[in-house]
Design a protein around this motif. Structure first.
Motif, mmCIF file in Angstrom:
data_model
loop_
_atom_site.group_PDB
_atom_site.id
_atom_site.type_symbol
_atom_site.label_atom_id
_atom_site.label_comp_id
_atom_site.label_asym_id
_atom_site.label_seq_id
_atom_site.Cartn_x
_atom_site.Cartn_y
_atom_site.Cartn_z
ATOM 1 N N ARG A 21 0.827 -1.227 0.000
ATOM 2 C CA ARG A 21 0.000 0.000 0.000
ATOM 3 C C ARG A 21 0.855 1.268 0.000
ATOM 4 N NH1 ARG A 21 -4.537 -1.974 4.290
ATOM 5 N NH2 ARG A 21 -6.125 -2.697 2.796
ATOM 6 N N GLN A 22 2.086 1.163 0.479
ATOM 7 C CA GLN A 22 2.966 2.331 0.439
ATOM 8 C C GLN A 22 3.330 2.714 -0.987
ATOM 9 O OE1 GLN A 22 6.340 1.826 3.032
ATOM 10 N NE2 GLN A 22 5.066 1.520 4.853
ATOM 11 N N ARG A 23 3.164 1.785 -1.933
ATOM 12 C CA ARG A 23 3.412 2.092 -3.344
ATOM 13 C C ARG A 23 2.201 2.749 -4.002
ATOM 14 N NH1 ARG A 23 6.051 -3.428 -5.878
ATOM 15 N NH2 ARG A 23 7.393 -4.014 -4.119
ATOM 16 N N ILE A 24 1.089 2.845 -3.256
ATOM 17 C CA ILE A 24 -0.171 3.329 -3.821
ATOM 18 C C ILE A 24 -0.640 4.552 -3.035
ATOM 19 C CG2 ILE A 24 -2.554 2.736 -4.391
ATOM 20 C CD1 ILE A 24 -1.704 -0.230 -4.227
ATOM 21 N N GLY A 25 -0.734 5.699 -3.683
ATOM 22 C CA GLY A 25 -1.292 6.890 -3.055
ATOM 23 C C GLY A 25 -2.782 6.970 -3.326
ATOM 24 N N MET A 26 -3.529 7.657 -2.458
ATOM 25 C CA MET A 26 -4.983 7.743 -2.593
ATOM 26 C C MET A 26 -5.439 9.169 -2.356
ATOM 27 S SD MET A 26 -7.643 5.674 -3.092
ATOM 28 C CE MET A 26 -9.419 5.982 -3.112
ATOM 29 N N VAL A 27 -6.228 9.693 -3.304
ATOM 30 C CA VAL A 27 -6.813 11.032 -3.198
ATOM 31 C C VAL A 27 -8.327 10.846 -3.155
ATOM 32 C CG1 VAL A 27 -7.072 13.295 -4.294
ATOM 33 C CG2 VAL A 27 -4.887 12.063 -4.451
ATOM 34 N N PHE A 28 -8.980 11.498 -2.188
ATOM 35 C CA PHE A 28 -10.399 11.265 -1.930
ATOM 36 C C PHE A 28 -11.261 12.444 -2.383
ATOM 37 C CE2 PHE A 28 -7.902 8.933 1.175
ATOM 38 C CZ PHE A 28 -8.461 7.664 1.151
ATOM 39 N N GLN A 29 -12.536 12.152 -2.587
ATOM 40 C CA GLN A 29 -13.490 13.174 -3.008
ATOM 41 C C GLN A 29 -13.620 14.282 -1.976
ATOM 42 O OE1 GLN A 29 -17.412 11.575 -3.673
ATOM 43 N NE2 GLN A 29 -18.303 13.558 -4.191
ATOM 44 N N HIS A 30 -13.751 13.906 -0.704
ATOM 45 C CA HIS A 30 -13.977 14.890 0.364
ATOM 46 C C HIS A 30 -12.716 15.091 1.207
ATOM 47 C CE1 HIS A 30 -18.141 15.268 -0.714
ATOM 48 N NE2 HIS A 30 -18.312 13.959 -0.613
ATOM 49 N N PHE A 31 -11.557 14.899 0.596
ATOM 50 C CA PHE A 31 -10.245 15.278 1.120
ATOM 51 C C PHE A 31 -9.742 14.365 2.240
ATOM 52 C CE2 PHE A 31 -12.755 19.313 0.395
ATOM 53 C CZ PHE A 31 -12.483 19.366 -0.963
ATOM 54 N N ASN A 32 -10.632 14.005 3.196
ATOM 55 C CA ASN A 32 -10.257 13.114 4.307
ATOM 56 C C ASN A 32 -9.043 13.616 5.081
ATOM 57 O OD1 ASN A 32 -12.308 11.562 3.223
ATOM 58 N ND2 ASN A 32 -11.209 9.633 3.436
ATOM 59 N N LEU A 33 -8.977 14.917 5.317
ATOM 60 C CA LEU A 33 -7.899 15.470 6.138
ATOM 61 C C LEU A 33 -8.283 15.395 7.606
ATOM 62 C CD1 LEU A 33 -7.019 18.665 4.047
ATOM 63 C CD2 LEU A 33 -6.029 16.369 3.880
ATOM 64 N N LEU A 34 -7.279 15.253 8.470
ATOM 65 C CA LEU A 34 -7.522 15.242 9.913
ATOM 66 C C LEU A 34 -7.639 16.675 10.410
ATOM 67 C CD1 LEU A 34 -5.015 12.459 11.016
ATOM 68 C CD2 LEU A 34 -7.474 12.252 10.603
ATOM 69 N N ARG A 35 -8.794 17.015 10.962
ATOM 70 C CA ARG A 35 -9.052 18.406 11.383
ATOM 71 C C ARG A 35 -8.126 18.861 12.493
ATOM 72 N NH1 ARG A 35 -15.309 18.208 12.687
ATOM 73 N NH2 ARG A 35 -14.599 16.218 13.553
ATOM 74 N N SER A 36 -7.662 17.904 13.312
ATOM 75 C CA SER A 36 -6.831 18.263 14.462
ATOM 76 C C SER A 36 -5.362 18.449 14.090
ATOM 77 C CB SER A 36 -6.941 17.181 15.539
ATOM 78 O OG SER A 36 -6.492 15.930 15.027
ATOM 79 N N ARG A 37 -5.011 18.172 12.847
ATOM 80 C CA ARG A 37 -3.627 18.303 12.407
ATOM 81 C C ARG A 37 -3.494 19.476 11.437
ATOM 82 N NH1 ARG A 37 0.555 13.989 11.764
ATOM 83 N NH2 ARG A 37 0.301 12.595 13.547
ATOM 84 N N THR A 38 -2.321 20.100 11.471
ATOM 85 C CA THR A 38 -2.020 21.165 10.532
ATOM 86 C C THR A 38 -1.817 20.581 9.132
ATOM 87 O OG1 THR A 38 0.348 20.980 10.882
ATOM 88 C CG2 THR A 38 -0.870 22.503 12.329
ATOM 89 N N VAL A 39 -1.660 21.468 8.164
ATOM 90 C CA VAL A 39 -1.341 21.040 6.809
ATOM 91 C C VAL A 39 -0.092 20.160 6.815
ATOM 92 C CG1 VAL A 39 -0.452 21.889 4.600
ATOM 93 C CG2 VAL A 39 -2.489 22.944 5.622
#
Length: 353
Positions: free
Chosen positions: A90-108
């Motif tokens: 899975r480390q060879r595979i990146g994933m980009v999501f429709q609704h971003f799936n960012l962690l709100r508690s973490r900075t950019v």
């Protein structure tokens, strides 16, 4: 880095089936999917909601285990892997999501660093990789911001940077622009093209938006009811769709029956034909209509037209009324086909009595 020439198969699906049990019974999301994505391609999978697209991409990164069939990435069958071996793949595979799936508690920066932390990279390496990725996606000045402080386009750029953190060979994008406005969509698609062209990453993009396929995809598969009903180079599928599903997505479902525009009746012994002419590649740059009327005793009245691009390929459409003797018209249409013009004839709408 330039994109590698398409050749080596990066993703291969063979006879993939996947079903789900629901309150109303079993749903077969995938019904024997076969497809190949080759190195250096941006490959699109398009279909309406519920066609099975998202299930397909979740099988590629083994977020879902297929009920049957093989899912190979770089020649490795992911359906046979578990535990640490699966995590390494899975480390060879990146994933980009429709609704971003960012962690709100973490900075950019913290969001981009997350995959590297999970992989156990040293802190200095994480810091350097995060910095270079944020500079690359144009967000170096927002490293300390939180997702709530970003626009939709900025969030997706963070998502792309995070997906690239472990230097994947394959990037999976599940509806990456459907939550964005048209201008932001264009900038994100440009960024994805840079991912392929500058980093050499192969991209598999899931979408229901024909504009996305038209803008960046080299090849496309049309999925309907869990099956691939059409597949091929984007220019061929969009210009000359073979399946009803593709024609619906292009707004071309059913026969061409349109009211002809007001016009002067043709002279005795002649007839008028209304044709839609599609020019792809170098043909779109040639004065084909000029050559036509010089070569054959026909008149060509251009009613509408546009020039666009399919990925990097020029693409033109003209609606033309051709007038002449029946034999001359047939010879003129044969000539157009011989020089690579795709013809779709329109028929006059007949009222039902």
């Amino acid at each position: 880095m330039a994109a590698p020439r398409a050749g080596r198969v990066v993703v291969r699906l063979q006879g993939v089936h996947k079903g789900f049990e629901t309150e109303n019974g079993r749903i077969e999301a995938l019904r024997g999917i076969d497809l190949e994505v080759r190195a250096g391609e941006i490959y699109g999978v398009i279909g309406v909601s519920g066609a099975g697209k998202s299930t397909l991409v979740r099988c590629v990164n083994r977020l879902e285990r297929p009920d049957a069939g093989r899912v190979e990435v770089d020649g490795v069958d992911l359906t046979s892997l578990e535990g640490a071996e699966l995590r390494r793949m899975r480390q060879r595979i990146g994933m980009v999501f429709q609704h971003f799936n960012l962690l709100r508690s973490r900075t950019v920066a913290g969001n981009v660093a997350l995959p590297l932390e999970i992989a156990g990279r040293p802190r200095a390496e994480i810091r350097q990789r995060v910095q270079e990725l944020l500079e690359w996606v144009g967000l170096a000045d927002r490293w300390a911001s939180y997702p709530s402080e970003l626009s939709g386009g900025q969030k997706q750029r963070v998502g792309i940077a995070r997906a690239l953190a472990n230097r994947p060979r394959l990037l999976l994008c599940d509806e990456p622009t459907s939550a964005l406005d048209p201008e932001t969509t264009a900038s994100v698609l440009d960024l994805l093209k840079r991912v392929r062209d500058e980093m050499g990453v192969t991209i598999l993009i899931i979408t229901h938006q024909m504009s996305v396929v038209r803008a960046i995809c080299d090849r496309v598969a049309v999925v309907e009811a869990g099956r691939v009903v059409e597949e091929g180079p984007t220019s061929e599928v969009l210009v000359r769709p073979q399946s009803e599903a593709a024609r619906r997505l292009l707004g071309r479902s059913g026969p061409r029956r349109q009211p002809l525009p007001d016009r002067t009746p043709p002279p005795p012994g002649q007839e008028a034909r209304l044709v839609e002419l599609h020019f792809v590649g170098e043909t779109a740059k040639e004065p084909v209509i000029t050559h036509l009327v010089r070569r054959f005793p026909v008149m060509a009245n251009i009613l509408s037209g546009q020039i666009d691009r399919l990925g990097g390929t020029p693409f033109g459409v003209l609606l033309v009324e051709l007038t002449g003797k029946p034999g001359d018209l047939e010879r003129a249409l044969t000539y157009l086909r011989e020089v690579g013009v795709i013809i779709q004839e329109w028929h006059e709408e007949v009222e039902e009595r």
